[in-house]
Design a protein around this motif. Structure first.
Motif, PDB file in Angstrom:
ATOM      1  N   ARG A 188       0.847  -1.183   0.000  1.00  0.00           N
ATOM      2  CA  ARG A 188       0.000   0.000   0.000  1.00  0.00           C
ATOM      3  C   ARG A 188       0.877   1.226   0.000  1.00  0.00           C
ATOM      4  N   LEU A 189       0.346   2.321  -0.513  1.00  0.00           N
ATOM      5  CA  LEU A 189       1.126   3.545  -0.601  1.00  0.00           C
ATOM      6  C   LEU A 189       0.997   4.404   0.647  1.00  0.00           C
ATOM      7  N   TYR A 190      -0.007   4.123   1.470  1.00  0.00           N
ATOM      8  CA  TYR A 190      -0.201   4.940   2.673  1.00  0.00           C
ATOM      9  C   TYR A 190      -0.911   4.086   3.709  1.00  0.00           C
ATOM     10  N   ALA A 191      -0.468   4.197   4.952  1.00  0.00           N
ATOM     11  CA  ALA A 191      -1.159   3.560   6.068  1.00  0.00           C
ATOM     12  C   ALA A 191      -0.991   4.434   7.298  1.00  0.00           C
ATOM     13  N   GLY A 192      -2.054   4.624   8.030  1.00  0.00           N
ATOM     14  CA  GLY A 192      -1.996   5.421   9.249  1.00  0.00           C
ATOM     15  C   GLY A 192      -3.340   5.398   9.940  1.00  0.00           C
ATOM     16  N   SER A 193      -3.462   6.153  10.994  1.00  0.00           N
ATOM     17  CA  SER A 193      -4.743   6.253  11.687  1.00  0.00           C
ATOM     18  C   SER A 193      -5.655   7.210  10.925  1.00  0.00           C
ATOM     19  N   SER A 194      -6.937   7.116  11.206  1.00  0.00           N
ATOM     20  CA  SER A 194      -7.880   8.049  10.586  1.00  0.00           C
ATOM     21  C   SER A 194      -7.564   9.484  10.985  1.00  0.00           C
ATOM     22  N   ASP A 195      -7.070   9.680  12.213  1.00  0.00           N
ATOM     23  CA  ASP A 195      -6.699  11.026  12.658  1.00  0.00           C
ATOM     24  C   ASP A 195      -5.539  11.577  11.820  1.00  0.00           C
ATOM     25  N   GLU A 196      -4.542  10.723  11.564  1.00  0.00           N
ATOM     26  CA  GLU A 196      -3.392  11.145  10.750  1.00  0.00           C
ATOM     27  C   GLU A 196      -3.824  11.433   9.317  1.00  0.00           C
ATOM     28  N   PHE A 197      -4.690  10.572   8.785  1.00  0.00           N
ATOM     29  CA  PHE A 197      -5.171  10.763   7.424  1.00  0.00           C
ATOM     30  C   PHE A 197      -5.939  12.073   7.286  1.00  0.00           C
ATOM     31  N   ILE A 198      -6.813  12.354   8.237  1.00  0.00           N
ATOM     32  CA  ILE A 198      -7.572  13.611   8.202  1.00  0.00           C
ATOM     33  C   ILE A 198      -6.622  14.803   8.266  1.00  0.00           C
ATOM     34  N   ALA A 199      -5.634  14.730   9.159  1.00  0.00           N
ATOM     35  CA  ALA A 199      -4.678  15.839   9.279  1.00  0.00           C
ATOM     36  C   ALA A 199      -3.885  16.027   7.991  1.00  0.00           C
ATOM     37  N   ASP A 200      -3.449  14.928   7.375  1.00  0.00           N
ATOM     38  CA  ASP A 200      -2.697  15.028   6.121  1.00  0.00           C
ATOM     39  C   ASP A 200      -3.546  15.634   5.013  1.00  0.00           C
ATOM     40  N   SER A 201      -4.840  15.322   5.016  1.00  0.00           N
ATOM     41  CA  SER A 201      -5.731  15.878   3.999  1.00  0.00           C
ATOM     42  C   SER A 201      -5.996  17.356   4.255  1.00  0.00           C
ATOM     43  N   VAL A 202      -6.274  17.698   5.514  1.00  0.00           N
ATOM     44  CA  VAL A 202      -6.556  19.094   5.862  1.00  0.00           C
ATOM     45  C   VAL A 202      -5.377  19.992   5.497  1.00  0.00           C
ATOM     46  N   HIS A 203      -4.158  19.476   5.720  1.00  0.00           N
ATOM     47  CA  HIS A 203      -2.957  20.269   5.460  1.00  0.00           C
ATOM     48  C   HIS A 203      -2.387  20.039   4.044  1.00  0.00           C
ATOM     49  N   ASN A 204      -3.208  19.391   3.195  1.00  0.00           N
ATOM     50  CA  ASN A 204      -2.881  19.226   1.777  1.00  0.00           C
ATOM     51  C   ASN A 204      -1.571  18.470   1.563  1.00  0.00           C
ATOM     52  N   ARG A 205      -1.305  17.471   2.421  1.00  0.00           N
ATOM     53  CA  ARG A 205      -0.087  16.672   2.300  1.00  0.00           C
ATOM     54  C   ARG A 205      -0.319  15.316   1.647  1.00  0.00           C
ATOM     55  N   ILE A 206      -1.583  14.898   1.565  1.00  0.00           N
ATOM     56  CA  ILE A 206      -1.859  13.505   1.241  1.00  0.00           C
ATOM     57  C   ILE A 206      -1.421  13.128  -0.176  1.00  0.00           C
ATOM     58  N   ALA A 207      -1.691  13.980  -1.157  1.00  0.00           N
ATOM     59  CA  ALA A 207      -1.326  13.652  -2.538  1.00  0.00           C
ATOM     60  C   ALA A 207       0.188  13.576  -2.696  1.00  0.00           C
ATOM     61  N   ASP A 208       0.916  14.490  -2.040  1.00  0.00           N
ATOM     62  CA  ASP A 208       2.377  14.470  -2.122  1.00  0.00           C
ATOM     63  C   ASP A 208       2.946  13.215  -1.481  1.00  0.00           C
ATOM     64  N   LYS A 209       2.375  12.792  -0.354  1.00  0.00           N
ATOM     65  CA  LYS A 209       2.853  11.570   0.301  1.00  0.00           C
ATOM     66  C   LYS A 209       2.621  10.348  -0.584  1.00  0.00           C
ATOM     67  N   LEU A 210       1.466  10.305  -1.235  1.00  0.00           N
ATOM     68  CA  LEU A 210       1.172   9.184  -2.128  1.00  0.00           C
ATOM     69  C   LEU A 210       2.088   9.200  -3.347  1.00  0.00           C
ATOM     70  N   ALA A 211       2.330  10.378  -3.895  1.00  0.00           N
ATOM     71  CA  ALA A 211       3.211  10.486  -5.057  1.00  0.00           C
ATOM     72  C   ALA A 211       4.625  10.024  -4.727  1.00  0.00           C
ATOM     73  N   THR A 212       5.118  10.392  -3.544  1.00  0.00           N
ATOM     74  CA  THR A 212       6.451   9.965  -3.116  1.00  0.00           C
ATOM     75  C   THR A 212       6.498   8.455  -2.932  1.00  0.00           C
ATOM     76  N   ALA A 213       5.465   7.899  -2.300  1.00  0.00           N
ATOM     77  CA  ALA A 213       5.408   6.455  -2.084  1.00  0.00           C
ATOM     78  C   ALA A 213       5.255   5.710  -3.405  1.00  0.00           C
ATOM     79  N   TYR A 214       4.506   6.293  -4.336  1.00  0.00           N
ATOM     80  CA  TYR A 214       4.331   5.673  -5.650  1.00  0.00           C
ATOM     81  C   TYR A 214       5.676   5.541  -6.361  1.00  0.00           C
ATOM     82  N   PHE A 215       6.469   6.620  -6.334  1.00  0.00           N
ATOM     83  CA  PHE A 215       7.780   6.575  -6.985  1.00  0.00           C
ATOM     84  C   PHE A 215       8.695   5.558  -6.303  1.00  0.00           C
ATOM     85  N   SER A 216       8.670   5.507  -4.986  1.00  0.00           N
ATOM     86  CA  SER A 216       9.513   4.554  -4.254  1.00  0.00           C
ATOM     87  C   SER A 216       9.126   3.112  -4.555  1.00  0.00           C
ATOM     88  N   THR A 217       7.842   2.882  -4.768  1.00  0.00           N
ATOM     89  CA  THR A 217       7.349   1.522  -5.003  1.00  0.00           C
ATOM     90  C   THR A 217       7.518   1.087  -6.448  1.00  0.00           C
TER      91      THR A 217
END
Length: 204
Positions: free
Chosen positions: A16-45
């Motif tokens: 999977r490209l991302y795993a965390g708690s729902s609280d972490e996921f919400i925070a990453d989305s609110v702060h507009n980090r989620i797409a960048d984290k997935l893109a970085t993980a996608y390249f690594s994978t």
């Protein structure tokens, strides 16, 4: 039914490209980090860049589902994004895990779509605008139902032990506003929708 807390059994979920708690996921989305984290993980994978359209899809759809989790008060659940089904190239958009009110381990697959309209297709298919053109694609309930059955058969967490994790599935079309007698809910799709419900933008 809302899930309560993380499940006890989440073994072998490694692709999977991302795993965390729902609280972490919400925070990453609110702060507009989620797409960048997935893109970085996608390249690594996969050792290649994710397409701009896929990154844009992550940003829009994951913000929408994070708002649902936030509004629903989902605290301390597990969230996995872009989980690759074993021995395939197919990836689940979102898998949320937790325990129900009886403290049984549960998981729910959520297929996310940015569709705005569609037309009836043949059998299990529906016509919508994807990839720059109108195309026949699987109805969202059919698609996510196939994912659920595959994962339930392949992933030991869902069939091993005295109390395997329960697994459900649904689709969320967050940009979709249905009209009366909408083709998305045509009679031919009723058995699939009954098994795996499809929710639209007014079903938050």
């Amino acid at each position: 039914q809302k899930l309560v807390g993380r499940p006890r059994n989440t073994r072998n979920f490694d692709m999977r490209l991302y795993a965390g708690s729902s609280d972490e996921f919400i925070a990453d989305s609110v702060h507009n980090r989620i797409a960048d984290k997935l893109a970085t993980a996608y390249f690594s994978t996969y050792r290649r860049e994710a397409s701009p359209s896929e990154v844009s899809s992550w940003r829009n759809s994951l913000r929408a589902i994070s708002q649902v989790f936030q509004d629903g008060g989902f605290k301390g659940h597990g969230v996995m994004l872009e989980y690759e089904l074993p021995l395939t190239s197919k990836r689940l958009d979102c898998l949320i895990t937790g325990r129900d009110n009886l403290l049984n381990d549960q998981a729910a697959i959520i297929e996310l779509k940015q569709w705005e309209k569609c037309e009836e297709g043949d059998a299990e298919c529906i016509v919508t605008f994807v990839g720059g053109n109108n195309r026949d694609v699987l109805h969202p309930s059919v698609q996510v139902g196939q994912y659920r059955r595959y994962l339930a058969d392949y992933q030991p967490a869902f069939y091993e032990g005295p109390t395997p994790v329960g697994l459900r599935a649904c689709a969320y079309l967050h940009n979709y506003t249905p009209h009366e007698v909408d083709p998305l809910f045509a009679t031919q799709y009723a058995p699939y929708i009954k098994e795996c419900p499809v929710f639209t933008g007014d079903d938050v």
